[in-house]
Scaffold this active site. Structure first.
Site, short mmCIF file in Angstrom:
data_model
loop_
_atom_site.label_atom_id
_atom_site.label_comp_id
_atom_site.label_asym_id
_atom_site.label_seq_id
_atom_site.Cartn_x
_atom_site.Cartn_y
_atom_site.Cartn_z
N LEU A 26 -12.85 19.60 -8.09
CA LEU A 26 -13.78 19.48 -9.22
C LEU A 26 -13.03 19.22 -10.52
O LEU A 26 -13.53 18.57 -11.42
CB LEU A 26 -14.59 20.76 -9.37
CG LEU A 26 -15.66 21.02 -8.33
CD1 LEU A 26 -16.21 22.44 -8.49
CD2 LEU A 26 -16.79 20.01 -8.46
N GLY A 27 -11.85 19.79 -10.61
CA GLY A 27 -11.10 19.60 -11.84
C GLY A 27 -9.84 20.42 -11.77
O GLY A 27 -9.71 21.32 -10.95
N SER A 28 -8.89 20.06 -12.63
CA SER A 28 -7.73 20.93 -12.70
C SER A 28 -7.40 21.16 -14.15
O SER A 28 -7.60 20.29 -15.00
CB SER A 28 -6.55 20.35 -11.93
OG SER A 28 -6.38 19.01 -12.26
N ALA A 30 -4.69 23.63 -16.90
CA ALA A 30 -3.29 23.97 -17.06
C ALA A 30 -2.91 25.07 -16.08
O ALA A 30 -1.76 25.28 -15.73
CB ALA A 30 -3.06 24.45 -18.48
N PHE A 31 -3.90 25.76 -15.60
CA PHE A 31 -3.73 27.04 -14.99
C PHE A 31 -3.98 26.98 -13.48
O PHE A 31 -3.35 27.66 -12.70
CB PHE A 31 -4.78 27.91 -15.70
CG PHE A 31 -5.00 29.27 -15.22
CD1 PHE A 31 -3.99 30.21 -15.27
CD2 PHE A 31 -6.26 29.64 -14.76
CE1 PHE A 31 -4.25 31.50 -14.87
CE2 PHE A 31 -6.50 30.91 -14.36
CZ PHE A 31 -5.48 31.85 -14.41
N ALA A 32 -4.88 26.12 -13.07
CA ALA A 32 -5.34 26.16 -11.68
C ALA A 32 -6.02 24.86 -11.28
O ALA A 32 -6.27 24.00 -12.10
CB ALA A 32 -6.34 27.30 -11.55
N LYS A 33 -6.32 24.78 -9.97
CA LYS A 33 -7.15 23.68 -9.46
C LYS A 33 -8.47 24.29 -9.00
O LYS A 33 -8.49 25.37 -8.43
CB LYS A 33 -6.47 23.02 -8.27
CG LYS A 33 -5.29 22.14 -8.67
CD LYS A 33 -4.98 21.16 -7.54
CE LYS A 33 -4.18 19.98 -8.01
NZ LYS A 33 -2.73 20.15 -7.87
N VAL A 34 -9.55 23.57 -9.23
CA VAL A 34 -10.86 24.09 -8.85
C VAL A 34 -11.51 23.13 -7.85
O VAL A 34 -11.60 21.93 -8.11
CB VAL A 34 -11.77 24.28 -10.09
CG1 VAL A 34 -13.12 24.84 -9.67
CG2 VAL A 34 -11.11 25.20 -11.10
N ASP A 142 -9.87 32.03 -24.90
CA ASP A 142 -9.58 30.63 -24.60
C ASP A 142 -10.89 29.84 -24.46
O ASP A 142 -11.04 29.04 -23.56
CB ASP A 142 -8.75 30.56 -23.31
CG ASP A 142 -8.09 29.18 -23.12
OD1 ASP A 142 -7.88 28.47 -24.12
OD2 ASP A 142 -7.82 28.81 -21.96
P1 ATP Z 1 -7.36 26.09 -18.46
O1 ATP Z 1 -6.75 24.74 -18.61
O2 ATP Z 1 -8.48 26.34 -19.41
O3 ATP Z 1 -6.42 27.21 -18.34
P2 ATP Z 1 -7.97 26.28 -15.69
O4 ATP Z 1 -6.69 25.73 -15.20
O5 ATP Z 1 -8.25 27.72 -15.46
O6 ATP Z 1 -8.21 25.98 -17.17
P3 ATP Z 1 -10.58 25.37 -15.59
O7 ATP Z 1 -10.62 24.64 -16.89
O8 ATP Z 1 -11.24 26.67 -15.53
O9 ATP Z 1 -9.10 25.43 -15.07
O10 ATP Z 1 -11.17 24.46 -14.45
C1 ATP Z 1 -10.83 23.11 -14.33
C2 ATP Z 1 -12.10 22.29 -14.22
O11 ATP Z 1 -12.81 22.63 -13.04
C3 ATP Z 1 -13.08 22.56 -15.35
O12 ATP Z 1 -12.83 21.76 -16.44
C4 ATP Z 1 -14.42 22.27 -14.70
O13 ATP Z 1 -14.72 20.91 -14.80
C5 ATP Z 1 -14.19 22.61 -13.24
N1 ATP Z 1 -14.75 23.95 -12.95
C6 ATP Z 1 -14.18 25.14 -13.18
N2 ATP Z 1 -14.95 26.16 -12.77
C7 ATP Z 1 -16.08 25.60 -12.26
C8 ATP Z 1 -17.30 26.13 -11.70
N3 ATP Z 1 -17.48 27.43 -11.54
N4 ATP Z 1 -18.23 25.24 -11.32
C9 ATP Z 1 -18.03 23.91 -11.48
N5 ATP Z 1 -16.93 23.37 -12.00
C10 ATP Z 1 -15.96 24.18 -12.40
#
Ligand code: ATP
Length: 313
Positions: A26-28, A30-34, A142
């Site tokens: 769905l997205g990634s 800086a911290f993780a992949k989702v 954040d």
């Molecule tokens: P950051 O860069 O803020 O530290 P992160 O690495 O924790 O972020 P997120 O920004 O939380 O990652 O998640 C990456 C992307 O995944 C988000 O921009 C969003 O598009 C998608 N995403 C995250 N959580 C969900 C969710 N619960 N449902 C749908 N899409 C999500």
């Protein structure tokens, strides 16, 4: 690497722990992949799974991070992404979350701005989530567009509430800083590296979000980073001419560089722009506990009903 299979200790090769079918990325951040996934034990309900590499956590799963996860699991609010389960292997941590089916709020704002009415709806939903967490001593630290998601009804879902300690740990590697790029949402007191009050910093970020909703562009922009810092520290921004005087007044109080002078959540609840179209008697005497849906089932108070109603002003 969009599919993770055969994780340590998992002998079921087609599904994560035999519980979730992992789908598309769905997205990634800086911290993780989702990833999107299906819950095999729950009618193949769609969920989102955030995968964090343990090696990125400098000190591992410290007691502090564990505490944060347990706090996060207790947050239940209509405008906060629900964390349903946390799984870990030797190398990875999996955060199983509610899927925000509407994607990112600001994928809708990139080219055009929101009306004041719609900005108010989302700002109320954001403040309702922030107020609920702050009352429980949980700060986001954040808040930014990537963490503001929408559900299938186009209502707001804030993600990553309570993950700040884990993010801080990664940041101390210097990784978050370099990948994150822009401090556009960061409160001025965070730029000075002194201690800061998490609740006040969140309120500043809410101000940046409200500005962006209304204007369609960020309040603080500059071609170089020191210029940007200076603009943030002195709250130098230009409000678009269509902004109503009431909204201008609220934005000025949110984007107040001195944290002690910045508007508080309780004061926001009394703000005329925030309350536009609401009978004042409905918003008096609301306690943070009114948001506690955990024991009470889905008990919504007047303010919450306003906040979650899609047709409210
Ligand atoms: P950051 O860069 O803020 O530290 P992160 O690495 O924790 O972020 P997120 O920004 O939380 O990652 O998640 C990456 C992307 O995944 C988000 O921009 C969003 O598009 C998608 N995403 C995250 N959580 C969900 C969710 N619960 N449902 C749908 N899409 C999500």
């Amino acid at each position: 690497d969009s599919i993770i299979v055969n994780v340590d200790g998992d002998d079921n090769k087609s599904a994560l722990f035999g519980k979730y079918d992992l789908g598309k990325l769905l997205g990634s951040g800086a911290f993780a992949k989702v990833y999107q996934a299906e819950d095999l034990h729950n009618d193949r309900e769609s969920v989102a799974i955030k995968v964090v590499q343990k090696k990125r956590l400098k000190d591992g799963l410290t007691a502090h991070v564990k505490r944060e996860i347990s706090v996060m699991r207790r947050l239940r609010h209509p405008h906060i992404v629900l964390l349903s389960e946390v799984l870990a292997t030797k190398t990875k941590i999996y955060f199983v979350m509610e899927l925000a089916k509407g994607g990112e709020l600001f994928s809708r704002v990139s080219s055009n701005r929101f009306t004041e009415k719609l900005s108010r709806k989302y700002f109320r939903q954001l403040i309702s989530a922030v107020r609920y967490c702050h009352a429980r001593g949980v700060y986001h630290r954040d808040l930014k567009p990537e963490n503001l998601l929408l559900d299938e009804n186009r209502d707001l879902k804030v993600s990553d509430f309570g993950l700040s300690a884990m993010k801080e740990q990664i940041k101390s590697d210097g990784m978050l800083h370099t990948l994150c790029g822009t401090p556009a949402y960061v409160a001025p007191e965070l730029l000075t590296k002194k201690g800061y009050d998490g609740s006040k910093a969140d309120i500043w970020s809410c101000g940046v979000v409200l500005f962006l909703l209304n204007a369609g562009y960020l309040p603080f922009r500059d071609s170089n980073i020191s210029g940007l810092y200076r603009r943030i520290r002195t709250a130098q921004y230009t409000m678009p001419e269509w902004t109503s005087p009431e909204l201008m007044n609220l934005l000025r109080r949110l984007l107040e560089p001195v944290p002690e002078k910045r508007i508080t959540v309780d004061e926001i609840l009394k703000d005329p722009w925030f309350n536009h179209g609401v009978d004042p008697s409905e918003i008096v005497g609301i306690q943070a506990d009114d948001y506690d849906l955990e024991e009470s089932g889905k008990k919504l108070n007047a303010f919450e009903l306003i906040a979650s109603s899609s047709t409210a002003n």
